[in-house]
Design an enzyme around this catalytic site. Structure first.
Site, PDB file in Angstrom:
ATOM      1  N   ASP A 170      70.567 -53.812 -92.344  1.00  0.00           N
ATOM      2  CA  ASP A 170      69.413 -53.654 -91.964  1.00  0.00           C
ATOM      3  C   ASP A 170      68.318 -54.768 -92.296  1.00  0.00           C
ATOM      4  OD1 ASP A 170      67.419 -52.199 -90.433  1.00  0.00           O
ATOM      5  OD2 ASP A 170      67.207 -50.627 -91.870  1.00  0.00           O
TER       6      ASP A 170
ATOM      7  N   ASN B 124      72.054 -48.231 -80.734  1.00  0.00           N
ATOM      8  CA  ASN B 124      71.429 -49.544 -80.385  1.00  0.00           C
ATOM      9  C   ASN B 124      71.216 -49.672 -78.941  1.00  0.00           C
ATOM     10  OD1 ASN B 124      72.771 -51.169 -83.296  1.00  0.00           O
ATOM     11  ND2 ASN B 124      70.912 -49.861 -83.231  1.00  0.00           N
TER      12      ASN B 124
END
EC number: 2.5.1.-
Length: 230
Positions: free
Chosen positions: A15, A63
């Site tokens: 991330d 996503n």
């Protein structure tokens, strides 16, 4: 570092690529490219210290909610990077496997994944598991559907049998889960396999997560006592 007490299977939620790029006034694509460099460094370090399984959370089922252009760029990177690294896989004995709903991906990405898996299937120094179009709940749901379609009787179902219907059932459970980027959550990653994982949440954005930081996190793991419910 005492190699005997290292984790066998490390999972990483990478991330912070977009925030890193934003902070440097770069496109998100440049953030992902820099993130790929860190991923390769972490693979090299894992090989050096003897870790046998490494899983990267590359693209989640959630996503798809992102901007279409960003998704297209990321899929292009995935497809091209996998094929560009064949020499690296062979030189270092890296076996590529993929977790996730691969069949729902585009033809180009799917072809690149299948070529990488086929090319590296006999290598055995490190299993590099890429979670692409992956979600923990989705994996469990797909496993349930496969079980229902199998010849197994419901009364025979136990954890070992159910695990055999997961993606890449030969993978061991995660010993260590690392998330970079400062967020303290697991984001639907390997829900079945992290039951007894040690968790480390790093404030470092992924493009700045160098092998020196990784080494410190591995050392942190070594000092933890794992009871497994005992």
């Amino acid at each position: 570092m005492n190699k005997g007490s290292l984790p066998s299977h490390v999972g990483i939620i990478m991330d912070g690529n977009r925030r890193w790029a934003l902070g440097k006034r770069l496109s998100s694509l440049e953030g992902y490219k820099e993130g790929l460099k860190r991923a390769k460094e972490i693979v090299k370090y894992s090989l050096r210290v003897g870790i046998k399984c490494l899983s990267f959370y590359v693209f989640s089922t959630e996503n798809w909610r992102r901007d279409d252009c960003e998704i297209e760029n990321l899929m292009f990177l995935i497809a091209n990077y996998l094929r560009a690294e064949f020499d690296f896989y062979e030189k270092n004995g890296i076996k590529i496997i993929v977790s996730g709903d691969v069949e729902s991906l585009s033809g180009e990405v799917k072809s690149s994944i299948k070529d990488s898996i086929s090319f590296s299937k006999n290598f055995n120094n490190l299993i590099l598991n890429l979670a692409i179009n992956y979600g923990g709940r989705n994996e469990i749901l797909r496993a349930v559907k496969k079980f229902v379609s199998s010849d197994f009787d419901l009364e025979s179902l136990n954890e070992n049998i159910f695990s055999s219907f997961l993606d890449n059932p030969e993978l061991p459970d995660l010993d260590l889960l690392i998330r970079t980027g400062g967020n303290i959550r697991i984001s639907n990653f390997f829900l079945w396999r992290i039951a007894y994982s040690e968790l480390i949440f790093s404030n470092v954005l992924w493009p700045e997560y160098y092998d020196t930081r990784y080494s410190k996190d591995l050392e942190c793991f070594q000092f933890r006592r794992r009871n497994f419910g005992r």
